[in-house]
Design a protein around this motif. Sequence first.
Motif, PDB file in Angstrom:
ATOM      1  N   GLY A 137      44.823  32.253   1.183  1.00  0.00           N
ATOM      2  CA  GLY A 137      45.776  31.473   0.380  1.00  0.00           C
ATOM      3  C   GLY A 137      46.699  32.362  -0.436  1.00  0.00           C
ATOM      4  N   ALA A 138      46.200  33.520  -0.868  1.00  0.00           N
ATOM      5  CA  ALA A 138      47.059  34.460  -1.607  1.00  0.00           C
ATOM      6  C   ALA A 138      48.144  34.992  -0.674  1.00  0.00           C
ATOM      7  CB  ALA A 138      46.230  35.599  -2.169  1.00  0.00           C
ATOM      8  N   TYR A 139      47.755  35.333   0.546  1.00  0.00           N
ATOM      9  CA  TYR A 139      48.722  35.822   1.541  1.00  0.00           C
ATOM     10  C   TYR A 139      49.825  34.783   1.788  1.00  0.00           C
ATOM     11  CZ  TYR A 139      50.346  35.975   6.404  1.00  0.00           C
ATOM     12  OH  TYR A 139      51.107  35.899   7.540  1.00  0.00           O
ATOM     13  N   LEU A 140      49.463  33.497   1.739  1.00  0.00           N
ATOM     14  CA  LEU A 140      50.478  32.452   1.966  1.00  0.00           C
ATOM     15  C   LEU A 140      51.544  32.466   0.870  1.00  0.00           C
ATOM     16  CD1 LEU A 140      48.226  29.459   3.142  1.00  0.00           C
ATOM     17  CD2 LEU A 140      49.567  31.032   4.570  1.00  0.00           C
ATOM     18  N   ALA A 141      51.199  33.047  -0.272  1.00  0.00           N
ATOM     19  CA  ALA A 141      52.175  33.340  -1.341  1.00  0.00           C
ATOM     20  C   ALA A 141      52.812  32.104  -1.954  1.00  0.00           C
ATOM     21  CB  ALA A 141      53.254  34.297  -0.831  1.00  0.00           C
ATOM     22  N   ASP A 142      52.057  30.998  -1.947  1.00  0.00           N
ATOM     23  CA  ASP A 142      52.579  29.777  -2.568  1.00  0.00           C
ATOM     24  C   ASP A 142      51.596  29.193  -3.583  1.00  0.00           C
ATOM     25  OD1 ASP A 142      50.579  28.979  -0.920  1.00  0.00           O
ATOM     26  OD2 ASP A 142      51.783  27.612   0.313  1.00  0.00           O
ATOM     27  N   GLY A 143      50.662  30.011  -4.016  1.00  0.00           N
ATOM     28  CA  GLY A 143      49.661  29.522  -4.977  1.00  0.00           C
ATOM     29  C   GLY A 143      48.520  28.767  -4.303  1.00  0.00           C
ATOM     30  N   SER A 144      48.398  28.893  -2.963  1.00  0.00           N
ATOM     31  CA  SER A 144      47.351  28.155  -2.227  1.00  0.00           C
ATOM     32  C   SER A 144      45.941  28.552  -2.619  1.00  0.00           C
ATOM     33  CB  SER A 144      47.480  28.380  -0.720  1.00  0.00           C
ATOM     34  OG  SER A 144      48.545  27.673  -0.204  1.00  0.00           O
ATOM     35  N   ASP A 149      43.199  24.569   0.156  1.00  0.00           N
ATOM     36  CA  ASP A 149      43.388  23.594   1.222  1.00  0.00           C
ATOM     37  C   ASP A 149      44.176  24.264   2.346  1.00  0.00           C
ATOM     38  OD1 ASP A 149      43.790  21.465   2.812  1.00  0.00           O
ATOM     39  OD2 ASP A 149      45.016  20.315   1.380  1.00  0.00           O
ATOM     40  N   TYR A 150      43.483  24.741   3.365  1.00  0.00           N
ATOM     41  CA  TYR A 150      44.127  25.499   4.436  1.00  0.00           C
ATOM     42  C   TYR A 150      44.428  24.641   5.667  1.00  0.00           C
ATOM     43  CZ  TYR A 150      42.484  29.727   1.928  1.00  0.00           C
ATOM     44  OH  TYR A 150      42.246  30.716   1.006  1.00  0.00           O
ATOM     45  N   GLY A 151      43.992  23.396   5.667  1.00  0.00           N
ATOM     46  CA  GLY A 151      44.204  22.546   6.843  1.00  0.00           C
ATOM     47  C   GLY A 151      43.164  22.837   7.923  1.00  0.00           C
ATOM     48  N   THR A 182      39.142  35.375  -6.479  1.00  0.00           N
ATOM     49  CA  THR A 182      39.855  34.091  -6.480  1.00  0.00           C
ATOM     50  C   THR A 182      39.563  33.332  -5.181  1.00  0.00           C
ATOM     51  OG1 THR A 182      41.603  35.507  -7.463  1.00  0.00           O
ATOM     52  CG2 THR A 182      42.049  33.166  -7.409  1.00  0.00           C
ATOM     53  N   ILE A 183      38.292  33.343  -4.777  1.00  0.00           N
ATOM     54  CA  ILE A 183      37.915  32.674  -3.516  1.00  0.00           C
ATOM     55  C   ILE A 183      37.990  31.161  -3.761  1.00  0.00           C
ATOM     56  CG2 ILE A 183      36.173  32.459  -1.700  1.00  0.00           C
ATOM     57  CD1 ILE A 183      34.876  35.056  -2.777  1.00  0.00           C
ATOM     58  N   PRO A 184      38.758  30.452  -2.928  1.00  0.00           N
ATOM     59  CA  PRO A 184      39.002  29.042  -3.240  1.00  0.00           C
ATOM     60  C   PRO A 184      38.079  28.050  -2.546  1.00  0.00           C
ATOM     61  CG  PRO A 184      40.549  29.769  -1.563  1.00  0.00           C
ATOM     62  CD  PRO A 184      39.637  30.950  -1.853  1.00  0.00           C
ATOM     63  N   ASN A 185      37.348  28.478  -1.524  1.00  0.00           N
ATOM     64  CA  ASN A 185      36.521  27.504  -0.796  1.00  0.00           C
ATOM     65  C   ASN A 185      35.317  28.191  -0.140  1.00  0.00           C
ATOM     66  OD1 ASN A 185      37.454  28.649   1.670  1.00  0.00           O
ATOM     67  ND2 ASN A 185      39.282  27.367   1.587  1.00  0.00           N
ATOM     68  N   VAL A 217      34.507  24.678  -7.035  1.00  0.00           N
ATOM     69  CA  VAL A 217      35.589  25.643  -6.852  1.00  0.00           C
ATOM     70  C   VAL A 217      36.874  24.849  -6.571  1.00  0.00           C
ATOM     71  CG1 VAL A 217      33.959  27.398  -6.053  1.00  0.00           C
ATOM     72  CG2 VAL A 217      35.234  26.071  -4.365  1.00  0.00           C
ATOM     73  N   VAL A 218      38.010  25.532  -6.554  1.00  0.00           N
ATOM     74  CA  VAL A 218      39.281  24.783  -6.576  1.00  0.00           C
ATOM     75  C   VAL A 218      39.464  23.817  -5.402  1.00  0.00           C
ATOM     76  CG1 VAL A 218      40.579  26.434  -7.985  1.00  0.00           C
ATOM     77  CG2 VAL A 218      40.529  26.717  -5.499  1.00  0.00           C
ATOM     78  N   SER A 219      38.847  24.097  -4.256  1.00  0.00           N
ATOM     79  CA  SER A 219      38.987  23.207  -3.093  1.00  0.00           C
ATOM     80  C   SER A 219      38.202  21.918  -3.254  1.00  0.00           C
ATOM     81  CB  SER A 219      38.461  23.913  -1.846  1.00  0.00           C
ATOM     82  OG  SER A 219      37.067  24.131  -2.009  1.00  0.00           O
ATOM     83  N   GLY A 220      37.271  21.905  -4.222  1.00  0.00           N
ATOM     84  CA  GLY A 220      36.355  20.766  -4.361  1.00  0.00           C
ATOM     85  C   GLY A 220      34.977  21.078  -3.808  1.00  0.00           C
ATOM     86  N   ASP A 221      34.825  22.224  -3.110  1.00  0.00           N
ATOM     87  CA  ASP A 221      33.496  22.615  -2.634  1.00  0.00           C
ATOM     88  C   ASP A 221      32.601  22.916  -3.838  1.00  0.00           C
ATOM     89  OD1 ASP A 221      34.380  22.448  -0.018  1.00  0.00           O
ATOM     90  OD2 ASP A 221      34.733  24.607   0.199  1.00  0.00           O
TER      91      ASP A 221
END
Length: 350
Positions: A137-144, A149-151, A182-185, A217-221
């Motif tokens: 999500g960091a690489y996506l550079a949009d605050g993901s 939420d990676y789809g 900053t692991i999101p899921n 965590v931020v994804s809801g997991d």
Amino acid sequence: MGFGSDKPASAMSDFLRNNGGYAVIDGGFATELERHGADLNDPLWSAKCLIDSPHLVRRVHLDYLEAGADIIITASYQATIQGFEAKGFSKEESEALLQKSVEIAREARDVYYEDNGNERSLRNFPILVAASVGSYGAYLADGSEYSGDYGEKITLEYLKKFHRRRVQVLAESGADLIAFETIPNKLEAQAYAELLEEDDIKIPAWFSFSSKDGVNVVSGDSILECASVADSCEKVLAVGINCTPPRFIHGLILSIQKVTNKPILIYPNSGETYDGQTKTWIKSTGVSDVDFISYVNKWHEAGASLIGGCCRTTPNTIRAISNNLSKGPDALRPSEPVTSSHSVKYQLVK
Ligand SMILES: C[S+](C)CC[C@H](N)C(=O)O
Ligand SMILES: N[C@@H](CCS)C(=O)O
Ligand SMILES: [Zn+2]
């Protein structure tokens, strides 16, 4: 002999014991580069400075060392081979930039050791260089990294493939450990754990998750499930939370303790909110340094032994964390952060 090469499983616990029971992690790195004038409005975010202002990267590492950091995190959070290639760099040049992030941090550590009479390097508690790995999500550079939420297209195998070479290069670069930040899921934590095992990565790691509600965590997991992934991986020596508002940290420490005996790390952000579109911080919800610092001993008492700051915290935050922890009940540490102008007096503060 490098950190963790002797007794890998207990390396972090041993380091902490030799260090007075705690260690200070550095503060917001990218946001500190910004305070020095760097323009991070770029898909590479802070990794852009590895290309155009390495002197600033070194300066910020030194500022955090002088503020009392025991562990400094490299500028590779958003440094990916894919991201550098998108800018026109070759694979070899991209790998060299990853290595450079570690070289600059090691150079800053050497300068700091020299300026301080090599006290630290000669003792059992050297300063550690942690090679940052930010999420997909960091690489996506949009605050993901704040949604996770990676789809559905982004599978476990996709994430392993995405991170594999970067992790290998950083592991061979002279860093002491890898900081998965900053692991999101849960999926990304599983990908990291499998990579560490399958590729027999030779340096240890920590896993640090982010949360925006203090429960998941931020994804809801579930934080319990995410921390359990870290607990099950032998190469992971510490687990915790970063880039999360200070008000959520205490409850998260208590949750993580339910599923692991590994050392717990926390390095919260200032409490401000990031707008990934404009790449700016919304100020109103931030806490002052005074508020942040008032929590530090409570976090330590609750069970966190590695404490620092993330985005929008500064060397002042880290200096205050270091001073507060050094006054804790059993700390065998200098009561002031070491600077080139002070001689070091180790004392048991009771
Ligand atoms: C931890 S966030 C503030 C990092 C920056 C984000 N990946 C971006 O590029 O906007
Ligand atoms: N170590 C990184 C984390 C960003 S969330 C930094 O401080 O820039
Ligand atoms: Zn952050």
